[in-house]
Design a protein around this motif. Structure first.
Motif, mmCIF file in Angstrom:
data_model
loop_
_atom_site.group_PDB
_atom_site.id
_atom_site.type_symbol
_atom_site.label_atom_id
_atom_site.label_comp_id
_atom_site.label_asym_id
_atom_site.label_seq_id
_atom_site.Cartn_x
_atom_site.Cartn_y
_atom_site.Cartn_z
ATOM 1 N N ASP A 80 0.854 -1.182 0.000
ATOM 2 C CA ASP A 80 0.000 0.000 0.000
ATOM 3 C C ASP A 80 0.887 1.228 0.000
ATOM 4 O OD1 ASP A 80 -2.540 -1.315 0.091
ATOM 5 O OD2 ASP A 80 -2.092 -1.835 2.166
ATOM 6 N N GLY A 81 0.643 2.131 -0.959
ATOM 7 C CA GLY A 81 1.542 3.260 -1.130
ATOM 8 C C GLY A 81 1.021 4.610 -0.712
ATOM 9 N N GLY A 82 -0.264 4.742 -0.427
ATOM 10 C CA GLY A 82 -0.805 6.063 -0.120
ATOM 11 C C GLY A 82 -1.027 6.858 -1.388
ATOM 12 N N ASP A 83 -0.677 8.143 -1.356
ATOM 13 C CA ASP A 83 -0.865 8.985 -2.543
ATOM 14 C C ASP A 83 0.349 8.877 -3.466
ATOM 15 O OD1 ASP A 83 1.172 10.719 -1.652
ATOM 16 O OD2 ASP A 83 -0.205 12.302 -1.057
ATOM 17 N N ASP A 84 0.346 9.652 -4.534
ATOM 18 C CA ASP A 84 1.418 9.576 -5.527
ATOM 19 C C ASP A 84 2.806 9.812 -4.933
ATOM 20 O OD1 ASP A 84 0.141 8.910 -7.980
ATOM 21 O OD2 ASP A 84 -0.583 10.958 -8.188
ATOM 22 N N VAL A 85 2.941 10.833 -4.095
ATOM 23 C CA VAL A 85 4.255 11.154 -3.534
ATOM 24 C C VAL A 85 4.686 10.076 -2.545
ATOM 25 C CG1 VAL A 85 5.584 12.820 -2.169
ATOM 26 C CG2 VAL A 85 4.011 13.627 -3.941
ATOM 27 N N GLU A 86 3.785 9.653 -1.676
ATOM 28 C CA GLU A 86 4.124 8.604 -0.711
ATOM 29 C C GLU A 86 4.504 7.306 -1.428
ATOM 30 O OE1 GLU A 86 0.422 8.650 1.315
ATOM 31 O OE2 GLU A 86 1.087 10.097 2.823
ATOM 32 N N ALA A 87 3.749 6.970 -2.462
ATOM 33 C CA ALA A 87 4.027 5.746 -3.218
ATOM 34 C C ALA A 87 5.376 5.844 -3.941
ATOM 35 C CB ALA A 87 2.901 5.472 -4.220
ATOM 36 N N THR A 88 5.672 7.018 -4.490
ATOM 37 C CA THR A 88 6.958 7.217 -5.153
ATOM 38 C C THR A 88 8.100 7.106 -4.152
ATOM 39 O OG1 THR A 88 5.981 8.606 -6.877
ATOM 40 C CG2 THR A 88 8.346 8.861 -6.496
ATOM 41 N N ARG A 89 7.937 7.719 -2.992
ATOM 42 C CA ARG A 89 8.982 7.638 -1.965
ATOM 43 C C ARG A 89 9.191 6.186 -1.526
ATOM 44 N NH1 ARG A 89 10.936 12.301 0.032
ATOM 45 N NH2 ARG A 89 11.590 11.340 1.990
ATOM 46 N N LEU A 90 8.116 5.419 -1.398
ATOM 47 C CA LEU A 90 8.244 4.014 -1.037
ATOM 48 C C LEU A 90 9.007 3.252 -2.120
ATOM 49 C CD1 LEU A 90 7.661 1.529 0.695
ATOM 50 C CD2 LEU A 90 5.376 1.437 -0.352
ATOM 51 N N ALA A 91 8.652 3.479 -3.373
ATOM 52 C CA ALA A 91 9.344 2.807 -4.479
ATOM 53 C C ALA A 91 10.830 3.155 -4.481
ATOM 54 C CB ALA A 91 8.700 3.187 -5.812
ATOM 55 N N LEU A 92 11.148 4.408 -4.242
ATOM 56 C CA LEU A 92 12.547 4.835 -4.223
ATOM 57 C C LEU A 92 13.299 4.217 -3.046
ATOM 58 C CD1 LEU A 92 12.028 8.572 -5.203
ATOM 59 C CD2 LEU A 92 13.102 6.797 -6.610
ATOM 60 N N ARG A 93 12.645 4.137 -1.882
ATOM 61 C CA ARG A 93 13.293 3.512 -0.716
ATOM 62 C C ARG A 93 13.618 2.047 -0.976
ATOM 63 N NH1 ARG A 93 9.622 6.519 2.267
ATOM 64 N NH2 ARG A 93 8.261 4.743 2.624
ATOM 65 N N LEU A 94 12.774 1.379 -1.746
ATOM 66 C CA LEU A 94 12.961 -0.045 -2.021
ATOM 67 C C LEU A 94 13.874 -0.314 -3.209
ATOM 68 C CD1 LEU A 94 9.252 -1.155 -1.511
ATOM 69 C CD2 LEU A 94 11.171 -1.526 0.066
ATOM 70 N N ALA A 95 14.192 0.726 -3.966
ATOM 71 C CA ALA A 95 14.973 0.562 -5.193
ATOM 72 C C ALA A 95 16.413 0.155 -4.897
ATOM 73 C CB ALA A 95 14.960 1.850 -6.005
ATOM 74 N N ALA A 96 16.923 -0.686 -5.760
ATOM 75 C CA ALA A 96 18.328 -1.095 -5.710
ATOM 76 C C ALA A 96 18.988 -0.674 -7.024
ATOM 77 C CB ALA A 96 18.428 -2.606 -5.523
ATOM 78 N N PRO A 97 20.306 -0.563 -7.034
ATOM 79 C CA PRO A 97 20.975 -0.225 -8.291
ATOM 80 C C PRO A 97 20.549 -1.189 -9.406
ATOM 81 C CG PRO A 97 22.536 -0.140 -6.476
ATOM 82 C CD PRO A 97 21.254 -0.730 -5.922
ATOM 83 N N GLY A 98 20.233 -0.633 -10.564
ATOM 84 C CA GLY A 98 19.821 -1.433 -11.709
ATOM 85 C C GLY A 98 18.324 -1.665 -11.823
ATOM 86 N N ASP A 99 17.565 -1.308 -10.791
ATOM 87 C CA ASP A 99 16.107 -1.476 -10.848
ATOM 88 C C ASP A 99 15.492 -0.484 -11.828
ATOM 89 O OD1 ASP A 99 16.147 -3.467 -8.969
ATOM 90 O OD2 ASP A 99 15.269 -2.269 -7.352
ATOM 91 N N LEU A 100 14.429 -0.901 -12.458
ATOM 92 C CA LEU A 100 13.619 -0.032 -13.304
ATOM 93 C C LEU A 100 12.323 0.227 -12.549
ATOM 94 C CD1 LEU A 100 12.858 1.340 -16.017
ATOM 95 C CD2 LEU A 100 11.927 -0.878 -16.721
ATOM 96 N N LEU A 101 12.015 1.477 -12.311
ATOM 97 C CA LEU A 101 10.785 1.848 -11.613
ATOM 98 C C LEU A 101 9.791 2.399 -12.621
ATOM 99 C CD1 LEU A 101 12.186 3.705 -8.478
ATOM 100 C CD2 LEU A 101 11.672 1.278 -8.748
ATOM 101 N N LEU A 102 8.591 1.889 -12.578
ATOM 102 C CA LEU A 102 7.510 2.402 -13.405
ATOM 103 C C LEU A 102 6.614 3.213 -12.479
ATOM 104 C CD1 LEU A 102 6.156 2.549 -16.140
ATOM 105 C CD2 LEU A 102 5.050 0.369 -15.646
ATOM 106 N N LEU A 103 6.748 4.526 -12.551
ATOM 107 C CA LEU A 103 6.040 5.434 -11.648
ATOM 108 C C LEU A 103 4.869 6.063 -12.395
ATOM 109 C CD1 LEU A 103 9.194 7.149 -10.083
ATOM 110 C CD2 LEU A 103 7.917 5.166 -9.208
ATOM 111 N N LEU A 104 3.734 5.421 -12.325
ATOM 112 C CA LEU A 104 2.526 5.912 -12.990
ATOM 113 C C LEU A 104 1.866 6.921 -12.044
ATOM 114 C CD1 LEU A 104 1.295 2.440 -14.238
ATOM 115 C CD2 LEU A 104 2.580 4.145 -15.525
ATOM 116 N N VAL A 105 2.154 8.186 -12.260
ATOM 117 C CA VAL A 105 1.707 9.262 -11.375
ATOM 118 C C VAL A 105 0.517 9.963 -12.010
ATOM 119 C CG1 VAL A 105 2.404 11.409 -10.255
ATOM 120 C CG2 VAL A 105 4.029 9.509 -10.434
ATOM 121 N N HIS A 106 -0.523 10.146 -11.210
ATOM 122 C CA HIS A 106 -1.756 10.749 -11.721
ATOM 123 C C HIS A 106 -2.037 12.133 -11.132
ATOM 124 C CE1 HIS A 106 -2.437 6.450 -12.414
ATOM 125 N NE2 HIS A 106 -3.241 6.818 -13.373
ATOM 126 N N GLU A 107 -1.969 12.251 -9.815
ATOM 127 C CA GLU A 107 -2.475 13.446 -9.149
ATOM 128 C C GLU A 107 -1.415 14.490 -8.826
ATOM 129 O OE1 GLU A 107 -6.273 12.429 -6.626
ATOM 130 O OE2 GLU A 107 -4.559 11.285 -5.895
#
Length: 118
Positions: free
Chosen positions: A66-93
């Motif tokens: 569960d990510g919350g809103d766009d910014v919270e979800a993006t911050r969570l994805a970034l915290r979990l990211a490792a070198p070489g990861d590809l993040l698909l950040l579908l941001v709406h709001e």
């Protein structure tokens, strides 16, 4: 992958979106609720629908967060990211806020795998 959608889509279209997302076999799916786009749905309804569909397709429940809103979800994805990861950040709001966060991280020299600044 961040996943969310406006509430005015029918359940079949939302399940199709979940199937399309799962076809990419993301390591994690971060669900977000678009509170400004509920359009007749209740808070939490769409993430729950996505979660059920993803699990039914074989996505491990622990890979769905569960990510919350766009910014919270993006911050969570970034915290979990490792070198070489590809993040698909579908941001709406909150596109401007997410872009500002990304620009700030770039200026700060942040790299995946490092702690995310507060």
């Amino acid at each position: 992958m961040l996943l969310g959608q406006a509430g005015d889509r029918d359940d079949g279209a939302l399940r199709d979106l979940a199937r399309s997302a799962w076809a990419l076999r993301p390591h994690r799916v971060i669900l977000k609720d678009l509170l400004n786009y509920l359009r007749g749905r209740t808070p939490g309804e769409l993430p729950a629908l996505f979660r059920r569909e993803l699990v039914s397709l074989g996505c491990p429940p622990e890979a769905i967060l569960d990510g919350g809103d766009d910014v919270e979800a993006t911050r969570l994805a970034l915290r979990l990211a490792a070198p070489g990861d590809l993040l698909l950040l579908l941001v709406h709001e909150r596109q401007a806020d997410v872009l500002a966060l990304m620009a700030w991280l770039e200026r700060d020299g942040w790299r995946p795998g490092e702690p995310l600044p507060a």
